[in-house]
Design an enzyme around this catalytic site. Structure first.
Site, mmCIF file in Angstrom:
data_model
loop_
_atom_site.group_PDB
_atom_site.id
_atom_site.type_symbol
_atom_site.label_atom_id
_atom_site.label_comp_id
_atom_site.label_asym_id
_atom_site.label_seq_id
_atom_site.Cartn_x
_atom_site.Cartn_y
_atom_site.Cartn_z
ATOM 1 N N GLY A 88 0.939 -1.130 0.047
ATOM 2 C CA GLY A 88 0.148 0.141 0.216
ATOM 3 C C GLY A 88 0.740 1.211 0.026
ATOM 4 O O GLY A 88 1.958 1.327 -0.226
ATOM 5 N N TYR A 89 0.151 2.294 0.379
ATOM 6 C CA TYR A 89 0.841 3.643 -0.027
ATOM 7 C C TYR A 89 1.393 3.985 -1.292
ATOM 8 O O TYR A 89 2.236 3.955 -1.371
ATOM 9 C CB TYR A 89 1.714 3.868 1.251
ATOM 10 C CG TYR A 89 1.768 5.412 1.601
ATOM 11 C CD1 TYR A 89 0.624 5.853 2.217
ATOM 12 C CD2 TYR A 89 2.803 6.301 0.968
ATOM 13 C CE1 TYR A 89 0.467 7.459 2.678
ATOM 14 C CE2 TYR A 89 2.786 7.746 1.452
ATOM 15 C CZ TYR A 89 1.570 8.089 2.072
ATOM 16 O OH TYR A 89 1.453 9.386 2.280
ATOM 17 N N HIS A 137 3.782 1.244 -8.328
ATOM 18 C CA HIS A 137 2.802 0.395 -8.002
ATOM 19 C C HIS A 137 1.697 0.107 -9.213
ATOM 20 O O HIS A 137 1.350 -0.848 -9.634
ATOM 21 C CB HIS A 137 1.965 0.668 -6.668
ATOM 22 C CG HIS A 137 2.606 0.354 -5.479
ATOM 23 N ND1 HIS A 137 3.207 1.325 -4.486
ATOM 24 C CD2 HIS A 137 3.304 -0.670 -4.928
ATOM 25 C CE1 HIS A 137 3.623 1.307 -3.652
ATOM 26 N NE2 HIS A 137 3.898 -0.209 -3.940
ATOM 27 N N GLY A 139 7.854 -5.949 -9.133
ATOM 28 C CA GLY A 139 8.711 -4.982 -9.805
ATOM 29 C C GLY A 139 9.985 -4.990 -9.533
ATOM 30 O O GLY A 139 10.662 -5.864 -8.761
ATOM 31 N N GLN A 140 10.705 -4.646 -10.562
ATOM 32 C CA GLN A 140 12.208 -4.919 -10.431
ATOM 33 C C GLN A 140 12.984 -4.030 -9.691
ATOM 34 O O GLN A 140 14.105 -4.389 -9.098
ATOM 35 C CB GLN A 140 13.007 -4.675 -12.077
ATOM 36 C CG GLN A 140 14.402 -4.671 -12.048
ATOM 37 C CD GLN A 140 15.031 -5.909 -12.023
ATOM 38 O OE1 GLN A 140 14.237 -7.147 -12.080
ATOM 39 N NE2 GLN A 140 16.150 -5.999 -11.614
ATOM 40 N N SER A 176 9.255 4.765 -4.062
ATOM 41 C CA SER A 176 9.191 3.978 -3.022
ATOM 42 C C SER A 176 8.014 4.573 -1.811
ATOM 43 O O SER A 176 8.316 6.065 -1.711
ATOM 44 C CB SER A 176 10.622 3.914 -2.150
ATOM 45 O OG SER A 176 10.252 3.113 -0.966
HETATM 46 P P1 AMP Z 1 5.972 -2.575 -1.790
HETATM 47 O O1 AMP Z 1 4.458 -2.205 -1.645
HETATM 48 O O2 AMP Z 1 6.796 -1.676 -1.587
HETATM 49 O O3 AMP Z 1 5.912 -3.579 -1.276
HETATM 50 O O4 AMP Z 1 5.958 -2.802 -3.411
HETATM 51 C C1 AMP Z 1 4.930 -3.780 -3.896
HETATM 52 C C2 AMP Z 1 5.213 -4.384 -5.413
HETATM 53 O O5 AMP Z 1 5.749 -3.005 -5.809
HETATM 54 C C3 AMP Z 1 6.699 -4.889 -5.482
HETATM 55 O O6 AMP Z 1 6.635 -5.854 -6.543
HETATM 56 C C4 AMP Z 1 7.775 -3.752 -5.782
HETATM 57 O O7 AMP Z 1 8.855 -4.435 -6.431
HETATM 58 C C5 AMP Z 1 6.932 -3.005 -6.637
HETATM 59 N N1 AMP Z 1 7.551 -1.523 -6.772
HETATM 60 C C6 AMP Z 1 7.800 -0.744 -5.688
HETATM 61 N N2 AMP Z 1 8.262 0.316 -6.226
HETATM 62 C C7 AMP Z 1 8.569 0.447 -7.571
HETATM 63 C C8 AMP Z 1 9.133 1.212 -8.397
HETATM 64 N N3 AMP Z 1 9.431 2.244 -8.296
HETATM 65 N N4 AMP Z 1 8.753 0.551 -9.714
HETATM 66 C C9 AMP Z 1 8.335 -0.406 -10.020
HETATM 67 N N5 AMP Z 1 7.984 -1.437 -9.112
HETATM 68 C C10 AMP Z 1 7.885 -0.856 -7.940
#
Ligand code: AMP
Length: 281
Positions: A31-32, A37, A147-148, A185
């Site tokens: 989230g957030y 995302h 995400g990469q 992020s």
């Molecule tokens: P998170 O909410 O940070 O756990 O991220 C959820 C998903 O979004 C994960 O697969 C991350 O790798 C992806 N993600 C987070 N930030 C980015 C970004 N800047 N670009 C692409 N994918 C992202």
């Protein structure tokens, strides 16, 4: 768009979609939401009829003293953004729904989880693989996208899905950046204005590495040294790790060739940020 909070309702929803012959895609998140995302939602929408986004801040992947409590949460903001991006279901289970008091099963992917973020965050990937396995089993999508940005996580999840013969297609989508290069992020909101400026050292050090390699540098230690010196010139930056490894198995590479992953984690005050570059040399 609907918000589902229980496992039973989530499972029933996918069953209906599958019966109707629809392809279901899952975007797991904490989230957030930001544009990174939402780019994952676009990837899923290209391939699937229905999109489920999970929003779950997973306590299991946070270590003692990490930011589980402070991690930003705003479900009403996330709902607006997700709906506008074309999400059909937000799956947002409470912690006790995912981990009831008698919970005791965990998934551990070995080898790939020992270095990089695994070294500085012991237990982190065990939490990630356990929650992702649960989300995949509950939502039972055809496709899930990651995400990469979290390069090691993507490799670890691919390995888990292959090793455990899980019937899901895993897609990995490119890193989405702010205009000045900072990788998006949810944790960027922690940065004060000075730290936000200093945080550009991550992406800039990756650009430096890419330029060196494109100019013909093939000795890993030289690229590594240049990156470390560049980051250390920023007083607010405290290096957690800078690693240049094989992009398939994360093993060390003295000589740069083939698929190479340049990954780093750097702290700015209390905020730890990661970034990476995957290069075919
Ligand atoms: P998170 O909410 O940070 O756990 O991220 C959820 C998903 O979004 C994960 O697969 C991350 O790798 C992806 N993600 C987070 N930030 C980015 C970004 N800047 N670009 C692409 N994918 C992202």
């Amino acid at each position: 768009m609907v918000i589902i909070q229980t496992l039973k309702e989530m499972q029933a929803w996918t069953l209906e979609q599958r019966k109707a012959g629809k392809l279901v895609g899952l975007v797991p998140t904490m989230g957030y939401l930001h544009q990174g995302h939402l780019s994952l939602v676009d990837e899923v929408r290209k391939r699937c009829d229905s999109v489920v986004m999970s929003i779950f801040v997973n306590p299991l992947q946070f270590g003692a003293g990490e930011d589980f409590e402070e991690y930003p949460r705003d479900l009403s903001r996330d709902s607006r953004l997700a709906e506008a991006a074309g999400v059909d279901v937000i799956f947002a289970p409470p912690v006790r729904e995912m981990y009831p008091s008698n919970y005791c099963t965990f998934i551990d992917v070995e080898k790939l989880t020992t270095g990089l973020c695994g070294e500085s965050r012991p237990g982190h990937f065990r939490g990630v693989t356990t929650v992702v396995a649960k989300l995949l089993n509950i939502v039972a999508p055809h496709v899930a996208v990651f995400g990469q940005k979290d390069a090691q996580q993507a490799l670890v999840i691919r390995r888990m899905v292959e090793d455990l013969n899980m019937p899901y297609d895993i897609i990995v989508a490119p890193i989405v950046r702010e205009e000045d290069g900072l990788a998006m992020s949810s944790r960027n909101v922690y940065l004060n204005p000075e730290e936000r400026k200093a945080a550009l050292t991550l992406s800039k050090s990756l650009v430096l590495a890419r330029q060196m390699i494109e100019s013909g540098e093939r000795t890993t230690s030289k690229v590594h040294k240049a990156m470390v010196e560049f980051i250390e010139a920023e007083p607010l930056a405290k290096i957690d790790y800078v690693e240049i490894v094989d992009g398939n198995n994360l093993s060390s590479v003295p000589h740069l060739e083939g698929k190479v992953l340049i990954a780093l984690a750097v702290r700015f005050g209390k905020t730890r940020l990661i970034d990476n570059l995957l290069m075919e040399v």
